[in-house]
Design a protein around this motif. Structure first.
Motif, PDB file in Angstrom:
ATOM      1  N   UNK A 271       0.590  -8.179  17.731  1.00 57.93           N
ATOM      2  CA  UNK A 271       1.908  -8.312  18.364  1.00 57.93           C
ATOM      3  C   UNK A 271       2.679  -9.514  17.802  1.00 57.93           C
ATOM      4  N   UNK A 272       1.995 -10.376  17.044  1.00 59.87           N
ATOM      5  CA  UNK A 272       2.663 -11.527  16.439  1.00 59.87           C
ATOM      6  C   UNK A 272       2.846 -11.274  14.942  1.00 59.87           C
ATOM      7  N   UNK A 273       3.683 -12.099  14.313  1.00 56.13           N
ATOM      8  CA  UNK A 273       3.801 -12.061  12.855  1.00 56.13           C
ATOM      9  C   UNK A 273       2.537 -12.670  12.259  1.00 56.13           C
ATOM     10  N   UNK A 274       2.129 -12.202  11.080  1.00 51.43           N
ATOM     11  CA  UNK A 274       0.885 -12.685  10.489  1.00 51.43           C
ATOM     12  C   UNK A 274       0.964 -14.181  10.147  1.00 51.43           C
ATOM     13  N   UNK A 275       2.136 -14.643   9.710  1.00 54.79           N
ATOM     14  CA  UNK A 275       2.268 -16.074   9.401  1.00 54.79           C
ATOM     15  C   UNK A 275       2.152 -16.908  10.678  1.00 54.79           C
ATOM     16  N   UNK A 276       2.745 -16.370  11.741  1.00 55.98           N
ATOM     17  CA  UNK A 276       2.690 -17.050  13.034  1.00 55.98           C
ATOM     18  C   UNK A 276       1.243 -17.174  13.511  1.00 55.98           C
ATOM     19  N   UNK A 277       0.464 -16.093  13.345  1.00 61.61           N
ATOM     20  CA  UNK A 277      -0.941 -16.073  13.773  1.00 61.61           C
ATOM     21  C   UNK A 277      -1.732 -17.135  13.004  1.00 61.61           C
ATOM     22  N   UNK A 278      -1.526 -17.174  11.692  1.00 63.59           N
ATOM     23  CA  UNK A 278      -2.269 -18.133  10.858  1.00 63.59           C
ATOM     24  C   UNK A 278      -1.938 -19.565  11.278  1.00 63.59           C
ATOM     25  N   UNK A 279      -0.653 -19.801  11.538  1.00 62.56           N
ATOM     26  CA  UNK A 279      -0.189 -21.126  11.948  1.00 62.56           C
ATOM     27  C   UNK A 279      -0.834 -21.510  13.297  1.00 62.56           C
TER      28      UNK A 279
ATOM     29  N   UNK B 140      -3.638 -20.539  14.648  1.00 65.48           N
ATOM     30  CA  UNK B 140      -5.088 -20.755  14.649  1.00 65.48           C
ATOM     31  C   UNK B 140      -5.479 -21.912  13.727  1.00 65.48           C
ATOM     32  N   UNK B 141      -4.902 -21.938  12.518  1.00 68.83           N
ATOM     33  CA  UNK B 141      -5.389 -22.885  11.517  1.00 68.83           C
ATOM     34  C   UNK B 141      -4.369 -23.957  11.129  1.00 68.83           C
ATOM     35  N   UNK B 142      -3.185 -23.903  11.696  1.00 64.32           N
ATOM     36  CA  UNK B 142      -2.156 -24.862  11.291  1.00 64.32           C
ATOM     37  C   UNK B 142      -1.777 -24.639   9.832  1.00 64.32           C
ATOM     38  N   UNK B 143      -1.509 -25.738   9.132  1.00 64.26           N
ATOM     39  CA  UNK B 143      -1.047 -25.608   7.742  1.00 64.26           C
ATOM     40  C   UNK B 143      -2.107 -24.977   6.839  1.00 64.26           C
ATOM     41  N   UNK B 144      -3.379 -25.247   7.158  1.00 63.46           N
ATOM     42  CA  UNK B 144      -4.463 -24.714   6.326  1.00 63.46           C
ATOM     43  C   UNK B 144      -4.495 -23.186   6.337  1.00 63.46           C
ATOM     44  N   UNK B 145      -3.819 -22.580   7.306  1.00 66.17           N
ATOM     45  CA  UNK B 145      -3.843 -21.123   7.438  1.00 66.17           C
ATOM     46  C   UNK B 145      -3.192 -20.396   6.275  1.00 66.17           C
ATOM     47  N   UNK B 146      -2.330 -21.079   5.552  1.00 66.01           N
ATOM     48  CA  UNK B 146      -1.573 -20.427   4.489  1.00 66.01           C
ATOM     49  C   UNK B 146      -2.477 -19.764   3.454  1.00 66.01           C
ATOM     50  N   UNK B 147      -3.670 -20.317   3.250  1.00 68.65           N
ATOM     51  CA  UNK B 147      -4.547 -19.791   2.190  1.00 68.65           C
ATOM     52  C   UNK B 147      -5.223 -18.468   2.571  1.00 68.65           C
ATOM     53  N   UNK B 148      -5.174 -18.069   3.887  1.00 63.57           N
ATOM     54  CA  UNK B 148      -5.911 -16.873   4.294  1.00 63.57           C
ATOM     55  C   UNK B 148      -5.119 -15.595   4.085  1.00 63.57           C
ATOM     56  N   UNK B 149      -5.866 -14.567   3.701  1.00 64.07           N
ATOM     57  CA  UNK B 149      -5.281 -13.232   3.571  1.00 64.07           C
ATOM     58  C   UNK B 149      -5.530 -12.529   4.898  1.00 64.07           C
ATOM     59  N   UNK B 150      -4.518 -12.310   5.690  1.00 65.74           N
ATOM     60  CA  UNK B 150      -4.754 -11.581   6.931  1.00 65.74           C
ATOM     61  C   UNK B 150      -3.691 -10.515   7.131  1.00 65.74           C
ATOM     62  N   UNK B 151      -4.154  -9.356   7.586  1.00 65.11           N
ATOM     63  CA  UNK B 151      -3.229  -8.240   7.850  1.00 65.11           C
ATOM     64  C   UNK B 151      -3.488  -7.772   9.282  1.00 65.11           C
ATOM     65  N   UNK B 152      -2.599  -7.000   9.893  1.00 66.71           N
ATOM     66  CA  UNK B 152      -2.841  -6.542  11.261  1.00 66.71           C
ATOM     67  C   UNK B 152      -4.198  -5.832  11.368  1.00 66.71           C
ATOM     68  N   UNK B 153      -4.922  -6.135  12.455  1.00 72.69           N
ATOM     69  CA  UNK B 153      -6.275  -5.593  12.622  1.00 72.69           C
ATOM     70  C   UNK B 153      -6.214  -4.112  12.947  1.00 72.69           C
ATOM     71  N   UNK B 154      -7.111  -3.343  12.304  1.00 69.04           N
ATOM     72  CA  UNK B 154      -7.146  -1.892  12.537  1.00 69.04           C
ATOM     73  C   UNK B 154      -8.567  -1.413  12.831  1.00 69.04           C
ATOM     74  N   UNK B 155      -8.699  -0.344  13.598  1.00 69.24           N
ATOM     75  CA  UNK B 155     -10.025   0.268  13.746  1.00 69.24           C
ATOM     76  C   UNK B 155     -10.399   0.939  12.423  1.00 69.24           C
ATOM     77  N   UNK B 156     -11.684   1.224  12.222  1.00 73.97           N
ATOM     78  CA  UNK B 156     -12.117   1.838  10.959  1.00 73.97           C
ATOM     79  C   UNK B 156     -11.379   3.137  10.684  1.00 73.97           C
ATOM     80  N   UNK B 157     -11.144   3.916  11.745  1.00 75.46           N
ATOM     81  CA  UNK B 157     -10.571   5.251  11.544  1.00 75.46           C
ATOM     82  C   UNK B 157      -9.153   5.191  10.988  1.00 75.46           C
ATOM     83  N   UNK B 158      -8.508   4.020  11.057  1.00 75.87           N
ATOM     84  CA  UNK B 158      -7.163   3.890  10.481  1.00 75.87           C
ATOM     85  C   UNK B 158      -7.233   3.700   8.975  1.00 75.87           C
ATOM     86  N   UNK B 159      -8.448   3.476   8.440  1.00 76.76           N
ATOM     87  CA  UNK B 159      -8.596   3.212   7.003  1.00 76.76           C
ATOM     88  C   UNK B 159      -9.371   4.332   6.297  1.00 76.76           C
TER      89      UNK B 159
END
Lengths: 345, 248
Positions: free
Chosen positions: B98-106, B108-127
């Motif tokens: 429900x949040x933007x991915x950059x917002x989520x990283x910020x 949880x991890x503050x500035x250090x979050x920028x280095x993480x690759x994160x996309x909206x979480x999905x159940x296996x069946x969505x992939x």
């Protein structure tokens, strides 16, 4: 033998005697809510006989929620044996509705194919009934189940200072042997009669005579009211499970991980659950909630009523007490009765 | 030949894997049915065969790398089983969607979050296509064992498709609503033995909803017992917020 009266102080003595010979279960208050459940009596003085109906009826002892039927072992000479268990059990404090519920199960389990597990549980069972004060959900007065004519060993009715005792069987008479009893006075008999009359009067009413229900329902299969009442139904099966007269079950094969032995168990099932009427090809005979709701009412007030001569509903009100969306059998029946009368005029 | 089985974990607490390890009395029997060849959490050695009969996968998919790894597992496995709420419905992880991915990283991890690759979480069946799922947070051990037995026998496992209320009634629990609290039981798939209501908590719907839940009735029940609209939605969304039309 004339009717006897026992004082309140005799009840613990009676319980202590029964506990020496059998497991005795009675209603116990559940913590956290004004609800009751049958459970084993540990102390004869702790039993309270004034209670609103238990969550599960006495059927849980005659037809347990889960029960092993068969045990098997696969070996060179495979073994398959029926598991039939029984123990002496006294149900102390069963209300008249519960006693009628057991009558209904007796018909279902012993009519054509006698069920060995059920009959084993029932043959070890003794019933001491007690009368009650109805709440707003009781409608035994309309189902003819406010008083039990049979199906008990003893039946207690509250009178001043104690209980009027009806003896239903020889085993019941033996329970009283040596206990202080006295012949019921005219006043005690009058009190008991008055208490029964008041009980019948107090219960919620179905607005047609009970015996007219099967015929009345026969013309209402297409009523739109089934759909209206079913809109709020969860199909959670609660009404089936808490019902003293519902007896459907499923049989499950539980093979051990070692694949060399296992058991077959039956567990309670219910016609309100979506999978109940689903068959192997995936076809579901009662796919919609309203089909299932209608089916349940027809079972209670038409099919089994016609087959066995009494409604398969004992008016205990457990279903509506436990229903989170308040589907009330009396309300549904009264709406249908009004519709039938409207169609006739 | 016993089926070769691998267990894999993506975004999750690996509590479902732990639930399997906790089947201490039954593990040897399980190993007489299957050949467990790959499992980071539970095995010190791994065989890494190119083909597996069964892949048991826990966790939701929340990075691009997860996505690639899951597709590779799918190619290796004849049967893919989603294990637990994260794999089955997206679970708690999908709450971040429900949040933007950059917002989520910020957050949880503050500035250090920028280095993480994160996309909206999905159940296996969505992939990838999923053959079976075992619901719950964590999975129910008894259910796991019976599913393993059925799959090893080549039999389709049957999960209950009725509400939790059935299990509460069989145990004669006092309804959570009658104790003045809230429960998702009337719309949730049974199978856990109503463990939370039995121990005094309301059901949080970790096993997902039954096939045809009466959601409208349940919204009204929750409201009748004093919840506001957003509180009702919180109960529905905790484990089941993932929507299929969410952007990947």
């Amino acid at each position: 033998m004339p009717l006897q009266v026992i004082g309140c102080e005799v009840v613990p003595q009676l319980l202590a005697r029964l506990m020496a010979e059998a497991r005795v279960v009675a209603p116990h208050r559940r913590t956290g809510a004004d609800q009751w459940a049958y459970a084993e009596v540990r102390d004869p003085c702790e039993v309270e006989l004034e209670y609103i109906s238990t969550v599960l009826p006495a059927k849980k002892y005659a037809f347990p929620p889960v029960e092993q039927l068969v045990r098997y072992e696969l070996a060179e000479r495979p073994l398959m044996e029926a598991v039939v268990e029984s123990e002496p059990l006294v149900i102390f404090g069963a209300h008249p509705c519960d006693i009628h519920g057991l009558w209904a199960l007796d018909q279902a389990f012993c009519d054509v194919n006698v069920d060995p597990n059920y009959t084993a549980h029932r043959s070890g069972m003794r019933i001491v009934g007690v009368d009650c004060v109805p709440d707003e959900h009781c409608f035994c007065g309309s189902m003819g189940t406010a008083t039990p004519a049979e199906g008990f060993d003893l039946f207690l009715t509250v009178v001043e200072g104690g209980y009027l005792v009806e003896i239903g069987t020889e085993a019941g008479a033996a329970m009283l042997d040596g206990l202080p009893t006295q012949e019921a006075s005219a006043a005690a008999l009058a009190q008991a009669k008055e208490r029964l009359a008041r009980r019948i009067q107090q219960t919620t009413r179905v607005s047609a005579e009970c015996h007219s229900l099967p015929l009345l329902l026969s013309g209402l299969a297409d009523s739109e009211q089934w759909g209206e009442h079913a809109t709020k139904c969860y199909s959670c099966g609660t009404c089936n499970l808490v019902c003293p007269t519902c007896f459907c079950f499923n049989v499950i094969d539980r093979m051990a991980l070692t694949l060399d032995r296992g058991t077959k168990e039956r567990e309670w099932d219910g016609c309100m659950l979506e999978e109940f009427s689903k068959v192997a090809t995936g076809e579901n005979f009662r796919e919609e909630r309203e089909d299932r709701l209608r089916h349940r009412f027809y079972r209670k007030y038409s099919y089994l009523f016609t087959k066995y001569g009494r409604p398969y509903c004992c008016g205990c009100g457990r279903c509506v007490r436990q229903c989170l969306v308040h589907i009330d059998p009396v309300e549904v029946l009264n709406d249908l009765i009004a519709e039938a009368e409207g169609r006739r005029s | 030949m016993k089926p070769r089985v691998g267990m894999f974990a993506f975004t999750c607490c690996e509590g479902c894997g732990l639930a399997v390890i906790e089947c201490e009395n039954e593990l040897l029997d399980v190993l007489s049915l299957i050949d467990l060849v790959e499992w980071r959490e539970g095995l010190s050695e791994k065989a890494n065969p190119p083909e597996l009969e069964i892949a048991l996968v826990e966790g939701s998919i929340s990075t691009h790398a997860d996505e690639q790894k899951l597709k590779a597992i799918r190619e290796r496995a004849k049967v893919l089983v989603a294990l637990g709420a994260c794999a089955h419905t997206g679970g708690l992880n999908a709450l971040k969607n429900r949040y933007g991915m950059n917002q989520v990283k910020q957050m949880v991890y503050g500035e250090a979050g920028a280095q993480f690759d994160t996309i909206p979480a999905r159940p296996l069946s969505a992939v990838v296509p999923v053959d079976l799922f075992l619901p719950g947070c964590p999975i129910d051990r008894t259910e796991f064992l019976s599913v393993v037995r059925d799959v090893a026998l080549g039999k389709a496992p049957r999960l209950p498709d009725y509400p939790l209320c059935v299990e509460c009634k069989k145990k004669e629990n006092v309804c959570v609503f009658f104790q003045g609290r809230f429960c998702m039981g009337p719309v949730v798939r049974a199978g856990c033995g109503a463990i939370c209501p039995t121990h005094g908590d309301g059901c949080e719907a970790c096993r997902g909803l039954v096939s045809h839940p009466n959601e409208q009735a349940h919204k009204e029940t929750l409201a009748e017992h004093g919840l506001k609209v957003d509180e009702v939605l919180m109960h529905f969304n905790m484990f089941n917020s993932y929507q299929e039309d969410q952007p990947a």
